[in-house]
Scaffold this motif. Structure first.
Motif, PDB file in Angstrom:
ATOM      1  N   TYR A   1       0.841  -1.195   0.000  1.00 10.02           N
ATOM      2  CA  TYR A   1       0.000   0.000   0.000  1.00 10.02           C
ATOM      3  C   TYR A   1       0.875   1.244   0.000  1.00 10.02           C
ATOM      4  O   TYR A   1       2.067   1.186   0.256  1.00 10.02           O
ATOM      5  N   TYR A   2       0.263   2.368  -0.333  1.00 15.64           N
ATOM      6  CA  TYR A   2       0.960   3.647  -0.396  1.00 15.64           C
ATOM      7  C   TYR A   2       0.465   4.558   0.724  1.00 15.64           C
ATOM      8  O   TYR A   2      -0.670   4.447   1.175  1.00 15.64           O
ATOM      9  N   VAL A   3       1.323   5.491   1.122  1.00 13.45           N
ATOM     10  CA  VAL A   3       0.958   6.495   2.121  1.00 13.45           C
ATOM     11  C   VAL A   3       0.962   7.851   1.408  1.00 13.45           C
ATOM     12  O   VAL A   3       2.019   8.350   1.022  1.00 13.45           O
TER      13      VAL A   3
ATOM     14  N   ARG B   1      -5.499  14.260  -0.999  1.00 15.40           N
ATOM     15  CA  ARG B   1      -4.432  13.279  -0.807  1.00 15.40           C
ATOM     16  C   ARG B   1      -3.787  13.003  -2.151  1.00 15.40           C
ATOM     17  O   ARG B   1      -4.471  12.756  -3.136  1.00 15.40           O
TER      18      ARG B   1
ATOM     19  N   LEU C   1      -4.333   2.502  -0.236  1.00 16.31           N
ATOM     20  CA  LEU C   1      -3.715   3.629   0.444  1.00 16.31           C
ATOM     21  C   LEU C   1      -4.000   3.574   1.933  1.00 16.31           C
ATOM     22  O   LEU C   1      -5.069   3.142   2.354  1.00 16.31           O
ATOM     23  N   GLU C   2      -3.044   4.068   2.697  1.00 19.73           N
ATOM     24  CA  GLU C   2      -3.265   4.221   4.130  1.00 19.73           C
ATOM     25  C   GLU C   2      -4.031   5.522   4.346  1.00 19.73           C
ATOM     26  O   GLU C   2      -3.672   6.566   3.807  1.00 19.73           O
ATOM     27  N   ASN C   3      -5.108   5.455   5.151  1.00 23.24           N
ATOM     28  CA  ASN C   3      -5.858   6.677   5.425  1.00 23.24           C
ATOM     29  C   ASN C   3      -5.325   7.338   6.695  1.00 23.24           C
ATOM     30  O   ASN C   3      -4.394   6.847   7.323  1.00 23.24           O
ATOM     31  N   HIS C   4      -5.920   8.461   7.089  1.00 21.44           N
ATOM     32  CA  HIS C   4      -5.421   9.226   8.236  1.00 21.44           C
ATOM     33  C   HIS C   4      -5.578   8.487   9.562  1.00 21.44           C
ATOM     34  O   HIS C   4      -4.973   8.860  10.548  1.00 21.44           O
TER      35      HIS C   4
ATOM     36  N   GLY D   1      -4.815   5.259   9.787  1.00 22.58           N
ATOM     37  CA  GLY D   1      -3.883   4.144   9.732  1.00 22.58           C
ATOM     38  C   GLY D   1      -4.445   2.891   9.084  1.00 22.58           C
ATOM     39  O   GLY D   1      -3.747   1.890   8.961  1.00 22.58           O
TER      40      GLY D   1
ATOM     41  N   VAL E   1      -5.950   0.696   5.836  1.00 21.54           N
ATOM     42  CA  VAL E   1      -5.638   0.617   4.411  1.00 21.54           C
ATOM     43  C   VAL E   1      -6.934   0.352   3.657  1.00 21.54           C
ATOM     44  O   VAL E   1      -7.702  -0.535   4.010  1.00 21.54           O
TER      45      VAL E   1
END
Length: 156
Positions: free
Chosen positions: A5-7, A19, A60-63, A65, A67
């Motif tokens: 996953y991406y941050v 984002r 994606l990682e959300n705010h 934490g 995914v």
């Protein structure tokens, strides 16, 4: 990337979050974040209006934490959507912010040896400032605005 996953990096405009991230040196944004910025509805049918290389799904990682799977739009897709599908005269400023701050910020963070661009406020106006090789640079187009209404210029 070593994990699955991406941050993303979060940018703000008028108290709304966007984002964004670089994938293979290409700028991508979370599609559903465009809705609040443009006051337009972003749904799963929107990618059909774009070329296949202008959108993708990624984890994606959300705010918080967690995914989650998100629809992403490329830099070219965002500019095309703002110009064609979400057209509104005020979106010119949004596009300028996106290309001038979001995309530039992502690339600067990925390549710290490159010049860094930021916005500075001076006498009630915003200007673009580039920091490179230990010096600050202002666009020639902005120089007149910096000294507008002044009878003289101070030189260093």
């Amino acid at each position: 990337m070593s994990h699955d996953y991406y941050v993303p990096t979060v940018f703000h405009r008028h108290h709304r979050a966007l984002r964004a991230l670089l994938i293979d040196d290409q700028a991508w944004v979370v599609a559903r974040d465009l809705g609040p910025l443009t006051n337009c509805h972003v749904d799963d049918r929107l990618p059909r209006k774009l070329d296949p290389d202008q959108w993708r799904h990624e984890r994606l990682e959300n705010h918080q934490g967690d995914v989650e799977q998100e629809l992403l739009f490329s830099e070219s897709a965002v500019c095309e959507l703002l110009r064609v599908n979400f057209y509104h005269p005020e979106h010119r400023g949004l596009r300028q912010w996106f290309t001038g701050e979001v995309v530039t910020g992502l690339r600067s963070a990925a390549n710290p040896q490159l010049p860094k661009q930021r916005r500075v406020a001076w006498q009630g106006k915003e200007y673009s400032l580039m920091e490179w090789q230990g010096r600050s640079w202002v666009r020639v187009a902005d120089v007149a605005g910096l000294f507008e209404g002044k009878g003289h210029m101070l030189l260093p």
